[in-house]
Every structure is written in structure tokens, then in C-alpha cells.
Design an enzyme around this catalytic site. Structure first.
Site, PDB file in Angstrom:
ATOM      1  N   ASN A   9      12.315   5.617   7.677  1.00  0.00           N
ATOM      2  CA  ASN A   9      10.674   5.700   7.950  1.00  0.00           C
ATOM      3  C   ASN A   9      10.568   6.724   9.199  1.00  0.00           C
ATOM      4  O   ASN A   9      10.761   6.234  10.293  1.00  0.00           O
ATOM      5  CB  ASN A   9      10.191   4.456   8.231  1.00  0.00           C
ATOM      6  CG  ASN A   9       8.701   4.557   8.511  1.00  0.00           C
ATOM      7  OD1 ASN A   9       8.080   5.702   8.352  1.00  0.00           O
ATOM      8  ND2 ASN A   9       8.000   3.322   8.839  1.00  0.00           N
ATOM      9  N   TRP A  10      10.363   7.998   9.154  1.00  0.00           N
ATOM     10  CA  TRP A  10      10.237   8.818  10.304  1.00  0.00           C
ATOM     11  C   TRP A  10       8.805   8.630  10.943  1.00  0.00           C
ATOM     12  O   TRP A  10       8.912   9.183  12.218  1.00  0.00           O
ATOM     13  CB  TRP A  10      10.359  10.367   9.798  1.00  0.00           C
ATOM     14  CG  TRP A  10      11.696  10.667   9.318  1.00  0.00           C
ATOM     15  CD1 TRP A  10      12.933   9.859   9.195  1.00  0.00           C
ATOM     16  CD2 TRP A  10      12.068  12.199   9.122  1.00  0.00           C
ATOM     17  NE1 TRP A  10      13.924  10.678   8.918  1.00  0.00           N
ATOM     18  CE2 TRP A  10      13.538  11.944   8.699  1.00  0.00           C
ATOM     19  CE3 TRP A  10      11.684  13.258   8.832  1.00  0.00           C
ATOM     20  CZ2 TRP A  10      14.322  13.090   8.285  1.00  0.00           C
ATOM     21  CZ3 TRP A  10      12.138  14.264   8.480  1.00  0.00           C
ATOM     22  CH2 TRP A  10      13.640  14.317   8.091  1.00  0.00           C
ATOM     23  N   LYS A  11       7.987   7.949  10.370  1.00  0.00           N
ATOM     24  CA  LYS A  11       6.690   7.750  11.031  1.00  0.00           C
ATOM     25  C   LYS A  11       5.964   8.980  11.239  1.00  0.00           C
ATOM     26  O   LYS A  11       6.372  10.228  10.639  1.00  0.00           O
ATOM     27  CB  LYS A  11       6.907   6.660  12.121  1.00  0.00           C
ATOM     28  CG  LYS A  11       7.284   5.523  11.743  1.00  0.00           C
ATOM     29  CD  LYS A  11       7.488   4.264  12.760  1.00  0.00           C
ATOM     30  CE  LYS A  11       7.910   3.187  12.441  1.00  0.00           C
ATOM     31  NZ  LYS A  11       7.825   1.876  13.221  1.00  0.00           N
ATOM     32  N   HIS A  99       2.700  -0.795   5.518  1.00  0.00           N
ATOM     33  CA  HIS A  99       3.609  -1.015   6.699  1.00  0.00           C
ATOM     34  C   HIS A  99       2.608  -1.753   7.716  1.00  0.00           C
ATOM     35  O   HIS A  99       1.320  -1.337   7.770  1.00  0.00           O
ATOM     36  CB  HIS A  99       3.837   0.528   7.251  1.00  0.00           C
ATOM     37  CG  HIS A  99       4.877   0.393   8.463  1.00  0.00           C
ATOM     38  ND1 HIS A  99       4.645   0.116   9.790  1.00  0.00           N
ATOM     39  CD2 HIS A  99       6.120   0.413   8.411  1.00  0.00           C
ATOM     40  CE1 HIS A  99       5.423   0.119  10.353  1.00  0.00           C
ATOM     41  NE2 HIS A  99       6.572   0.248   9.936  1.00  0.00           N
ATOM     42  N   GLU A 101       1.820  -1.087  10.653  1.00  0.00           N
ATOM     43  CA  GLU A 101       1.256  -0.165  11.467  1.00  0.00           C
ATOM     44  C   GLU A 101      -0.134   0.281  10.615  1.00  0.00           C
ATOM     45  O   GLU A 101      -1.283   0.489  11.194  1.00  0.00           O
ATOM     46  CB  GLU A 101       1.926   1.274  11.801  1.00  0.00           C
ATOM     47  CG  GLU A 101       2.964   0.756  12.860  1.00  0.00           C
ATOM     48  CD  GLU A 101       4.228   1.532  12.816  1.00  0.00           C
ATOM     49  OE1 GLU A 101       4.361   2.787  12.331  1.00  0.00           O
ATOM     50  OE2 GLU A 101       5.252   1.076  13.376  1.00  0.00           O
ATOM     51  N   GLU A 171       9.322  -6.969   7.328  1.00  0.00           N
ATOM     52  CA  GLU A 171       9.249  -6.483   8.783  1.00  0.00           C
ATOM     53  C   GLU A 171       8.723  -7.310   9.956  1.00  0.00           C
ATOM     54  O   GLU A 171       7.517  -7.250   9.608  1.00  0.00           O
ATOM     55  CB  GLU A 171       8.907  -4.996   8.719  1.00  0.00           C
ATOM     56  CG  GLU A 171       9.730  -4.076   7.623  1.00  0.00           C
ATOM     57  CD  GLU A 171       9.446  -2.395   8.248  1.00  0.00           C
ATOM     58  OE1 GLU A 171      10.363  -1.840   8.393  1.00  0.00           O
ATOM     59  OE2 GLU A 171       8.127  -2.075   8.290  1.00  0.00           O
ATOM     60  N   GLY A 177      10.230  -1.673  16.420  1.00  0.00           N
ATOM     61  CA  GLY A 177      10.080  -0.643  17.643  1.00  0.00           C
ATOM     62  C   GLY A 177      10.222  -1.326  18.949  1.00  0.00           C
ATOM     63  O   GLY A 177       9.952  -0.788  20.200  1.00  0.00           O
ATOM     64  N   SER A 217      13.979  -2.655  14.274  1.00  0.00           N
ATOM     65  CA  SER A 217      15.227  -2.475  15.068  1.00  0.00           C
ATOM     66  C   SER A 217      16.518  -2.615  14.364  1.00  0.00           C
ATOM     67  O   SER A 217      17.299  -2.835  15.256  1.00  0.00           O
ATOM     68  CB  SER A 217      14.988  -3.195  16.362  1.00  0.00           C
ATOM     69  OG  SER A 217      13.716  -3.054  17.103  1.00  0.00           O
ATOM     70  N   GLY A 238      13.133   2.938  11.421  1.00  0.00           N
ATOM     71  CA  GLY A 238      12.070   3.588  12.025  1.00  0.00           C
ATOM     72  C   GLY A 238      13.035   4.440  13.093  1.00  0.00           C
ATOM     73  O   GLY A 238      13.761   5.514  12.686  1.00  0.00           O
ATOM     74  N   GLY A 239      12.955   4.082  14.178  1.00  0.00           N
ATOM     75  CA  GLY A 239      13.537   4.757  15.222  1.00  0.00           C
ATOM     76  C   GLY A 239      14.937   5.294  15.018  1.00  0.00           C
ATOM     77  O   GLY A 239      15.314   6.445  15.355  1.00  0.00           O
TER      78      GLY A 239
HETATM   79  P1  PGA Z   1      12.035   0.420  13.698  1.00  0.00           P
HETATM   80  O1  PGA Z   1      10.776   0.630  12.901  1.00  0.00           O
HETATM   81  O2  PGA Z   1      13.288   0.599  13.104  1.00  0.00           O
HETATM   82  O3  PGA Z   1      11.627   1.791  14.745  1.00  0.00           O
HETATM   83  O4  PGA Z   1      11.813  -0.882  14.474  1.00  0.00           O
HETATM   84  C1  PGA Z   1      10.994  -0.029  11.612  1.00  0.00           C
HETATM   85  C2  PGA Z   1       9.694   0.246  10.728  1.00  0.00           C
HETATM   86  O5  PGA Z   1       8.652   0.180  11.311  1.00  0.00           O
HETATM   87  O6  PGA Z   1       9.641   0.501   9.545  1.00  0.00           O
END
Ligand code: PGA
Length: 255
Positions: A9-11, A99, A101, A171, A177, A217, A238-239
Site C-alpha cells: 500500500n504505497w498510500k 483503510h 485512514e 490492521e 506507521g 508496521s 505501507g512504509g
Molecule cells: P504501515 O502501513 O506498514 O506503514 O504500518 C500499513 C497500512 O496502513 O496498510
């Protein structure tokens, strides 16, 4: 074996030049994936078209390109939104829905997400449906009820055949994050619970076929430990998915 999935997930990150470089790096690797292993790349909306072109040229049959969101309506006067039909027409195959977010920043409710799931399915997209609790709920110890309600209100209108078309991502918001990963025991406990909730509604055989990814994470250093849990079917990353070496190692950690 259920599908085991490493989903990036590159966001809202990377310029087109950086995105193309990362796509080239990822798509040039032969991981010798097993038939039940899959890589999904959820790239920002403006990069979906170039990503699909690069994916087609790569011949990587076990890689899929995913959107990070879609709108709940079919088409019309919704400035700035992307429809499920547009995604399907690009040969995008997956879409992240719900998600945390989107839920927190854009106030997406369980009811709205139910509509998004429906429209995505109607265009044969695979929803990657996200659920997970905030820290306050985890501290109160009521995370199971909280997450079960997210599933109930957004997914329980689906029949047993349709629910199997979804991928679920658990999640915990406190782990996204933050560098604070759930322990593999915490992840397994929740994934097992989610599967039991699905089994209660749809039967054990159906629940046993739904892939449940862990997100929060995930990185090269913890992926193997997390993915080795019996009910953890890969990760939504994500990251660490923005760093080729990290994501490559996460793909290799799939069981
Ligand atoms: P993260 O994000 O790996 O940076 O914690 C995961 C996500 O939000 O899908």
C-alpha cells in the site's frame, strides 16, 4: 492452501519517476512463487495506468495491480472520485476498501463501505477490506467486538459464495506507521477470532478459504514471524513497501 498475499500500500507517496523505478525493481524479480502466493501492488490512482502497462510487459502472472480506494456510486457528478468501473476498465483487479485512514480522515462509515464493497464486486474487483481497532479500544480490551461489528455492518449482507471473493486485512490502528507491530500472538489471536466470526456466519469451510492479511508496521525483520502464524495469510504493507529490498524480503516470507 488459502491465497497467501504480500500487498503493498504505497498510500500518497512517490513521484511518477520514483514509482516507475520501484515498479521496475519489483517486477524484474522472479520469486518463484508457489501457486497460492500472490503479490498485490496498491499504487496511487494517477499511477494505475502506467503500473498496469508495466505489469503487462513484465508477464508476472502472480502480481496484481490494486487501487487504494474507489467511490460508492457507479458514475456521475462526483468531482475527484474514481469509480470501480474505471478501475476495471484499466485491468486493475483489486481495490483497498475501508483503510483506517479513509475511515478516520475521510469519515467513511461501515454503511458506506458496504456500498463500496458491492460496487467493487459488481465490476469483478477483489476488495481488500480493512478492519482494525484504535488504541483506546485495544486498551479497553473490547477489540474483538469492535472488529466483528466492522465486518457485520459492511460485509454480512454478502452471501457465502460472494464473501470468498474478498480479502480481509486486519490492521490495528495503533500499529499503522508507528513502528509498533502487533506481536505475532496478538495477530494470530485476532485473525483466529475473525475467522471464527466468519465461520459462525458462513460455515467453517467458507471461513477457511478467506485470506486474512495482517497490516501495521510489517517489515522484512518481522514478516516471517507474523506470516508463520496459521491464520495470518500475508500482509498489507505501507512504509516498508516503498523500499524495494524490504518488500522483496516480505514477499519471500510468504508461506
Ligand atoms: P504501515 O502501513 O506498514 O506503514 O504500518 C500499513 C497500512 O496502513 O496498510
Amino acid at each position: 492452501m488459502r491465497q497467501q498475499i504480500a500487498a503493498a500500500n504505497w498510500k500518497m507517496n512517490l513521484t511518477i519517476g520514483q514509482a516507475e523505478k520501484l515498479l521496475d525493481d519489483i517486477l524484474s524479480v522472479d520469486w518463484a512463487l508457489k501457486p497460492w502466493q500472490q503479490v498485490v501492488l496498491a499504487v496511487p490512482a494517477p499511477y494505475l495506468y502506467p503500473a498496469v502497462q508495466k505489469w503487462k510487459a513484465s508477464g508476472q502472472s502472480q502480481v496484481s495491480i490494486s487501487a487504494q480506494n474507489c467511490y460508492s456510486e457507479k458514475s456521475g457528478a462526483y468531482t475527484g472520485e474514481t469509480s470501480a468501473e474505471m478501475l476495471a476498465s484499466l485491468v486493475v483487479t483489486h481495490v483497498i476498501i475501508g483503510h483506517s485512514e479513509r475511515r478516520e480522515i475521510f469519515h467513511e462509515t461501515n454503511a458506506l463501505l458496504a456500498k463500496k464493497v458491492d460496487i467493487a464486486l459488481s465490476f469483478n474487483l477483489t476488495p481488500i477490506f480493512c478492519c482494525g481497532e484504535p488504541l483506546s479500544i485495544r486498551e479497553a480490551g473490547t477489540q474483538n467486538a469492535f472488529v466483528a461489528k466492522q465486518l457485520e455492518e459492511s460485509l454480512y449482507h454478502l452471501d457465502a459464495e460472494t464473501i470468498q471473493k474478498l480479502v480481509i486485512a486486519y490492521e490495528p490502528i495503533w500499529a499503522i506507521g508507528t513502528g509498533k507491530t502487533a506481536t505475532s500472538e496478538q495477530a494470530q489471536e485476532m485473525h483466529h477470532y475473525l475467522r471464527s466470526v466468519l465461520a459462525h456466519k458462513y460455515g467453517a469451510a467458507v471461513a477457511g478459504r478467506v485470506s486474512i492479511l495482517y497490516g501495521g508496521s510489517v517489515k522484512a525483520a518481522n514478516a516471517q514471524e507474523l506470516f508463520s502464524q496459521p491464520d495470518v495469510d500475508g500482509g498489507l504493507v505501507g512504509g516498508a513497501s516503498l523500499i524495494h529490498k524490504e518488500f522483496d524480503a516480505i514477499i519471500r516470507a510468504l508461506k
